[in-house]
Structure formats: C-alpha cells, structure tokens
Design an enzyme around this catalytic site. Structure first.
Site, PDB file in Angstrom:
ATOM      1  N   GLY A 204     -15.445  19.483  17.221  1.00 42.22           N
ATOM      2  CA  GLY A 204     -14.436  18.436  17.095  1.00 42.22           C
ATOM      3  C   GLY A 204     -15.035  17.062  17.245  1.00 42.22           C
ATOM      4  O   GLY A 204     -16.196  16.913  17.654  1.00 42.22           O
ATOM      5  N   GLY A 207     -14.813  12.812  22.129  1.00 42.64           N
ATOM      6  CA  GLY A 207     -13.720  12.378  22.980  1.00 42.64           C
ATOM      7  C   GLY A 207     -12.473  13.231  22.934  1.00 42.64           C
ATOM      8  O   GLY A 207     -11.447  12.857  23.499  1.00 42.64           O
ATOM      9  N   THR A 208     -12.521  14.392  22.278  1.00 45.25           N
ATOM     10  CA  THR A 208     -11.328  15.227  22.165  1.00 45.25           C
ATOM     11  C   THR A 208     -11.189  16.236  23.295  1.00 45.25           C
ATOM     12  O   THR A 208     -10.196  16.960  23.345  1.00 45.25           O
ATOM     13  CB  THR A 208     -11.329  15.974  20.822  1.00 45.25           C
ATOM     14  OG1 THR A 208     -12.596  16.634  20.645  1.00 45.25           O
ATOM     15  CG2 THR A 208     -11.110  15.009  19.667  1.00 45.25           C
ATOM     16  N   GLU A 427      -1.913 -12.758   6.685  1.00 45.16           N
ATOM     17  CA  GLU A 427      -1.271 -11.667   7.411  1.00 45.16           C
ATOM     18  C   GLU A 427       0.173 -11.470   6.964  1.00 45.16           C
ATOM     19  O   GLU A 427       0.669 -10.336   6.942  1.00 45.16           O
ATOM     20  CB  GLU A 427      -1.335 -11.931   8.918  1.00 45.16           C
ATOM     21  CG  GLU A 427      -2.749 -12.026   9.501  1.00 45.16           C
ATOM     22  CD  GLU A 427      -3.581 -10.791   9.232  1.00 45.16           C
ATOM     23  OE1 GLU A 427      -2.993  -9.690   9.096  1.00 45.16           O
ATOM     24  OE2 GLU A 427      -4.815 -10.915   9.137  1.00 45.16           O
TER      25      GLU A 427
END
Length: 617
Positions: A204, A207-208, A427
């Site tokens: 994965g 950080g999972t 923006e």
C-alpha cells in the site's frame, strides 16, 4: 525530581568548592616551588665566592646552584632559591668549586627513562585506545557478532497495539484474523493438514498503517514480535547480510510462536539483475539467502513472516511466488467511513469542542492516509495550544486542513495590488467553472492568501462522495475547471501570466491520458499507447512511453492539443457570458481575501443565469 532552583544551588555550591580547591592548590604549589633565577656564568662564580651557593648540581648542559639554608643540609628537600646558568667548557670549574668547599652533585640523566617516555608510553596509549574501542564495540555486539541480525525483539507485553488501534482497514484486518488464529492455535490447522501462508506481504501507499497492522497482529496474538528493516541486512562487508538472515530465522525458530516483520522489503528484495553489473553483489546474496530460508522454513512451527512495501512492482518475482510471500494484502487509502473512524481513533486523547463534527472533516480530506489524518489532529491541537485554548475547535481543524493541503500561510509575502487582482480573478475563474459544471466537485473555499512554497492562492473543492470511475464528460469538465483561471486572466486583462503553469500541466496530463490510456478519441481508437505506472509509486510521471511510430506520436500530440483548445474555447465563452459575475466574486474576494462555500454560493445565487447555466456541458 529536583527543581531548577535546587539544581542551580547544587551547581553553584560545587563550583565554589572547586574554585577554593584550585586556589589552595595554586598557593601550595607556589609555596613549594623554588624560585629559579637564570644568571650569567661569571655571576654564578661570584655567588659561589660570596657564599650564597652551598651546593651545585652539574649536568651536561646546566649548572644549578642551591641557596644556603639553615637546615644543616646543603641541598634541602624544598629549596627556596635556585641559581641556574649554562655550563661552559671551563677546565678549572671543579678546582674552583672544591676551593670554595662546594658540594658537587652529578645529575643522573636516565636515557632509559627518556626512551620509555618517548616510545613505550605512546604505545601503551595506542593499545589503551584500541582496547577501549573494542570494549565499546563489544557492548553493541563486537566484531564477532557482526553477522547477527539487528532485529528489535519486542515482548508480547510491550507491543501495546491491538486491532482496536487500527481503523479504516477493515478488509486488511479480516485477512489478518486468519494469521491471528494460527498463532493462537496452530494445532487446529496442523490436525486438518492445512498450511498457513509462509509469508504475508502488506502492500500500500506510504502512511496507510502497514507497520501498525503488523504490530496489531503481534499484540492480539500475544507473541514476541521481531521488527527489522530491509536495509538493516545490507552492509558494506560482503556476506554479512546473508549471515544476518540466517541468524534471524534461527532465533525466530527458537522463540516460536512469534511474528517476524520486515519493513521496507523493497530495500532487500529488489529484483535481481536490475541496476547491477555483477551478479554476486551483497544485496543479491542477501536476497538469495532470504529465498532459501523461506523455502525451507517450517511455518507450522508457529513463525509467521510479515513484510511491508509501497513498491511491489520492483520486488523479485521469486519472492512473490506461492510458497514464499504468497498472500498479498492491500492496505489502501481509507474511504469516507474509514477516515471518520481514523479521526475518532486519533482524537481519543485530544479534547475536542462539543460542536466538532469529525465526519465533516473526513469529507474534506479525500485521499488522506492514516498518517495524514493523525497529522491533521496533531496540527489542530498545536494550533489550539498556541492560541491558549482549552479545547480543539472546528476553526483549528479547518486551519490544519488548509495547512496540510495548501501549505503554511505566508503572512510576510505581500503582493502588490496588480498581482493581488490577477490572483483574485484567476481563482474566481476556477470557482465559477466548478459551479457551472454539473459533475465538478463543489467549491468549499476560495483564498488569495499566499501559502506554501509558490501558491499565491487556491480554490478548494470537495467531492460529495468517494469516486473510483470517471466518465469522458467528467474528465472534460475537470479540464474546464483547470483552465478557468487562465481564461479569466485572458478575458479581464487581455494578457496571461505564469500563474496557470500547474493548471496547464494537469490539464494536459488528463487530455493525454484520455488519448493514450483510456481510448476516448475517435482518431486513435480504443488502443492504449502508453503504460500506466503502479499506483504505489511515488513521484513518477503520469505515463510511461512505449514505442510508437512518428505518425502516431504526431497524431497523439494533435489530439491532445485539440482537446485542450476546444475546452479552452468553451471556458472562454462561458466566462464571457458571465463576466459580471466574474467581477462580483473577484471584488468580494479582494475585500475579504477568503470566501467560504456559503458566501460564494450566496454571491453566485444573486444571478439567476448562473443556476440556468449549471447543466452546460
């Protein structure tokens, strides 16, 4: 625990005594040390004639005369005054000294002692340093233990992690429950003739929670947990990696049932022959030993090998075959429900305000990993502490999300009025196109406050739900939103700036993928011309080139440009039709610098034409 004032008192107390001791030592030395006066040879003989010198110590280079004292000894133990002069070639010196009744003492020059000091003592010092270094190495294993593995063994009572501490990975936990049952009761599997997988590979993105899952399995089973990184096997000395693999499996067999976890397996298990000229380098020897150990390892003894990687595509195929790491468990980014559960886990020890709804922030963080969500809660807690608050509120969580997504707010980066106006219209163009497109993600916030390294403003969109597929129309409308900023600049200022660099790059990547990966153009048909990279690779190009003919490459470029140009024309016509709305939102943004979703919706709701335009394709 001693207070700081007590520590200062003890420190000052000890310093006073040290100073007193030094003063006493200096006074004692000055009292004991004789006064040495260097005089000329003629003056030295004159002092002898006058009776000031009672004894003379003769050496090869100097003459030392001792002052007359009343102790009855011609050379006292602690003489008060010494006269020193260089020795000259004077054949009458001895006769002169005897004539004046001077005690003559020959100074014994010990050449052996000098040799001892100049050679033996330095040698002893070198030996001492070597023994000290060896002793220090011995504390960490010594030379004889270099081949031992560096696995950190954690007792079952020290793991401190269970499946209750893991959230958002329900499928992975369900897969690992089988491993847990085997560790708790291996006899039940053996009696049925079943064989547990020899190795389980957790795959994965970073950080999972792959390492956390491995610790949870060990914590739930209550067994020893060997934790080691793949890079710990590789050393500069050839053969050490293989020796450490052998030692690791030997120790694991003795402590069965246990769990062996190899983190960052790609550092050790990279495909052989890739990037290496020689076929017998240290990494390949270590990998070969790991393959041999796993092939001959008896897993029914109660030892389970877990490994984690975020780069499975570079692993050696021999590692992934049945009989080694034959079970692969995907530990992916969590969905909406998983993000809510993860936020609740990390917020257990944080004092949240009663009005905080974690589900709202879970919707705001699509694509976040467990580590990102933990960082979100921590950043919010730090902000609340900085503001001297007693609990973490929604404002702190909002600011933490903005900081993670867009970067730290740059309060010192002041834009001039012209640049600020350009950013506001840019923006606003993004936000309006997101509102005018039916499939675009909803606008959550617009800001012209500089953030991060180079962001002068941002438009934050939030998906209403997790999506796994995108249609051709959705991709085209995504390009429209990206090109909205460039189109707004062109309409208002009749010129363009460099601010749309990232927007153009992302729009081009989407268009090229539509042409080369998804088969969404009639000119090139349903053919894939590029290879898609692994989703777990980081910082890789969006596509990887395959060999295509020059005519096909030109056709690909033409189709990509055709998509971008046609969408830009559509965006320009849309914004020109609503130029008054463009001015309204941009002026409000210049005044407030940040517009929330409610404020933006209210502004565009003033124009009935906007609502009618929502379904334009």
């Amino acid at each position: 625990m001693a207070s700081l004032s007590d520590l200062n008192k003890k420190t000052s107390f000890s310093i006073v005594y040290v100073v007193i001791a030094l003063l006493i030592f200096i006074l004692f030395q000055s009292w004991l040390s004789p006064q040495v006066e260097h005089i000329s040879y003629s003056q030295f003989k004159r002092y002898i004639s006058e009776g000031k010198i009672t004894s003379v110590v003769v050496s090869s280079k100097t003459l030392k005369g001792y002052q007359k004292v009343d102790t009855g000894s011609k050379e006292p133990l602690f003489p008060k005054h010494i006269y020193m002069t260089p020795r000259l070639e004077d054949p009458t010196l001895v006769t002169f000294l005897e004539k004046n009744n001077i005690e003559i003492v020959a100074e014994n020059e010990n050449t052996f002692l000098m040799a001892l000091l100049s050679w033996v003592v330095p040698s002893l010092m070198l030996v001492g340093v070597w023994l000290f270094a060896m002793r220090r190495m011995g504390q960490g294993g010594g030379i004889m233990t270099l081949g031992r593995n560096k696995a950190r063994i954690v007792a079952q009572t020290d793991v401190g992690v269970t499946f209750a501490d893991v959230a958002g990975q329900d499928e992975a936990i369900e897969e690992l429950h089988e491993i847990l049952e085997f560790l708790e009761n291996p006899e039940r599997f053996v009696q049925l003739g079943a064989k547990i997988p020899k190795g389980v590979l957790l795959v994965g993105p970073p950080g999972t929670g792959k390492t956390l899952l491995a610790k949870a399995v060990a914590g739930e089973a209550g067994v020893p947990f060997f934790s080691i990184s793949g890079s710990d096997f590789i050393e500069m000395f050839v053969g050490l990696g293989a020796a450490r693999v052998r030692d690791l499996f030997e120790q694991a067999g003795k402590m069965a049932p246990c769990l062996v976890f190899i983190d960052e397996l790609d550092a050790l298990g990279k495909a052989r022959g890739a990037g290496s000229i020689a076929g017998h380098d240290e990494r390949e020897q270590t990998l070969n030993q790991l393959l041999v150990e796993m092939d001959g390892f008896q897993t029914n003894k109660g030892v389970v090998i877990l490994a984690a990687t975020n780069r499975p595509e570079i692993l050696d195929p021999a590692l992934l075959r049945a009989g080694r790491f034959d079970r692969h468990i995907l530990v992916d980014r969590p969905d909406l429900k998983g993000r809510v559960d993860i936020l609740r886990v990390h917020a257990r020890n944080v004092k949240l305000a009663p009005d905080v709804d974690l589900e709202v922030f879970a919707r705001r963080t699509p694509g976040f990993t467990g580590a990102d969500l933990a960082n979100l809660i921590n950043e919010a807690a730090l902000l609340a502490a900085r503001k001297q608050k007693t609990e973490v509120g929604s404002d702190e969580l909002e600011q933490a999300v903005d900081r993670i997504i867009a970067g730290l707010e740059k309060k010192n980066r002041v834009l001039n009025e012209k640049e600020k106006t350009i950013v506001a219209y840019h923006e606003t163009g993004h936000a309006l196109m997101a509102s005018f497109r039916a499939t675009a993600e909803k606008v959550h916030k617009i800001s012209i406050v500089p953030r991060g390294i180079g962001a002068l403003g941002f438009t934050l969109q939030l998906p209403t739900e997790d999506r796994y597929l995108m249609s051709r129309q959705e991709l085209l409308e995504k390009i429209d939103v990206l090109l909205g900023g460039r189109a707004a600049e062109s309409i208002i200022f009749q010129d363009v700036t460099t601010g749309a660099q990232n927007d153009i790059q992302r729009a081009t990547e989407i268009a090229r993928s539509m042409v080369t990966l998804y088969g969404m153009t009639d000119a090139l048909g349903t053919v894939a011309y590029h290879q898609t990279p692994s989703p777990f690779l980081q910082q890789q190009p969006f596509v990887q080139l395959k060999e295509v003919s020059e005519d096909t490459a030109r056709l690909i470029d033409a189709e990509v440009r055709k998509i971008i140009d046609s969408r830009l024309d559509t965006v320009l016509s849309t914004l020109k039709a609503h130029e008054d709305l463009l001015h309204t939102v941009a002026k409000e943004l210049l005044t407030k610098e940040t517009l929330e979703a409610e404020e933006f919706d209210k502004l565009i709701g003033m124009k009935p034409a906007a609502a009618a335009f929502m379904r334009e394709g």
